[in-house]
Design an enzyme around this catalytic site. Sequence first.
Site, short mmCIF file in Angstrom:
data_model
loop_
_atom_site.label_atom_id
_atom_site.label_comp_id
_atom_site.label_asym_id
_atom_site.label_seq_id
_atom_site.Cartn_x
_atom_site.Cartn_y
_atom_site.Cartn_z
N LYS A 1 -0.75 -3.77 9.44
CA LYS A 1 0.60 -3.46 8.97
C LYS A 1 1.28 -2.53 9.97
O LYS A 1 0.71 -1.50 10.35
CB LYS A 1 0.54 -2.80 7.58
CG LYS A 1 1.91 -2.52 6.97
CD LYS A 1 1.80 -2.36 5.47
CE LYS A 1 3.11 -2.01 4.82
NZ LYS A 1 3.53 -0.65 5.06
N ALA B 1 0.52 5.47 -0.33
CA ALA B 1 -0.30 6.68 -0.48
C ALA B 1 0.17 7.45 -1.71
O ALA B 1 1.36 7.65 -1.92
CB ALA B 1 -0.18 7.54 0.77
N CYS C 1 2.00 4.29 9.72
CA CYS C 1 2.26 5.58 9.07
C CYS C 1 3.03 6.52 10.00
O CYS C 1 2.59 6.81 11.11
CB CYS C 1 0.95 6.23 8.64
SG CYS C 1 1.26 7.81 7.83
N PRO D 1 0.86 -1.19 0.00
CA PRO D 1 0.00 0.00 0.00
C PRO D 1 0.89 1.24 0.00
O PRO D 1 1.79 1.34 0.83
CB PRO D 1 -0.77 -0.13 1.33
CG PRO D 1 0.12 -0.94 2.22
CD PRO D 1 0.93 -1.84 1.32
#
Length: 352
Positions: free
Chosen positions: A147, A26, A108, A24
């Site tokens: 994650k 962004a 993140c 993934p």
Amino acid sequence: MQVNLETPWNIGPVEIPGRIVLAPMAGVSVQAFRRQGRRYGAGLVCSEMVSCAGLRHRNERTLGYLRIGSDESPLAVQIFGSEPDTMAEAARMVEDAGADIVDINFGCPVGKVTKTGAGATLLEDPDQAARIVAAVVEAVDAPVTVKMRRGLANGSRAALELGPRLVHAGAAALTLHPRSAKQMYTGTADHSLTAELVELVDVPVIASGDVTSRERALAVLEQTGAAAVMVGRAAQGDPWTVGEIAGLVEGPPTREEVVAELLLFMHDTIEEMGEERATGFLKKFYGWYLGRGRFPKPFKAELVQLATIAEVEERLFAAAPGVRDVLARLRAETPELEHRTLDLPVSIYAGG
Ligand SMILES: Cc1cc2nc3c(=O)[nH]c(=O)nc-3n(C[C@H](O)[C@H](O)[C@H](O)COP(=O)(O)O)c2cc1C
């Protein structure tokens, strides 16, 4: 132990046809990227992180992330947030939209996310992290995965304490990117930590970080005992690296193949988010596709300056005269999705 990258495996009841997971990312993992990754051998693809607050408020742009094509499955959609209820509600929307797996972002490192108590912050708030996972697991039938980074500070081992708790709360798989949040993308991913995590949990672990070739992928699987490897930056503008890891591609692509994949990617991205947004969004991809010594530097610099997609396409066709044949073949292999123009956001960079 020699690991085979082609062996199917499972996350809960979801069968994954191979050991490569497309990361993934962004601002990168749009539908065009995910569909391309599947064509080049990724067994599982992931959306970029989606704000659960944005979903709760029915933010039109956030909802755009929930567009899922039939050829993407198995697909994980990743959500981020700090409150169990909001995350549970978001997970239900993600499942209703057709995701096979709901992934939760506890990695993140970007301040805009961590200051809200989401992302990597939860690595050091294990009670709240476990509450979030339990609430999401309760809310959906789809398997729920998490994650993580290794922790907030350099050298942190928080993920090793948290991982087993999250599995106890119902997580069906864990991904570890063993850098600290503070590290961002500096240094190297310390996969000795991934190996430790594998020993601690009885669910599949996905190893993320610095997987850039088949040789490296096999070495990481062997070193860690992980179920799969995740490929992120190495796949940006470079599906051939995914193909090389999957054993489907040998040698570098021709100029025609590079331009054809880029043109197809541009076309799909315009379909997905409309031409206005795509014009800005695509600029970073020009560098990624045309760099790596494939085209002279001034060429990509020129493309980035152009105001319209039509001008970019014109230059690309001129730079690779034989591209039409390659493009026709690619199009024949890649069925069109239904029309899906939507005003999608280009979200913040570097989500995990
Ligand atoms: C541009 C960019 C955006 C990212 N966005 C996300 C994200 O939305 N969610 C997430 O869990 N990880 C995100 N990551 C982290 C990657 O998924 C991956 O864990 C990390 O890049 C390490 O793998 P790599 O060395 O293969 O790139 C992002 C990374 C990059 C470079």
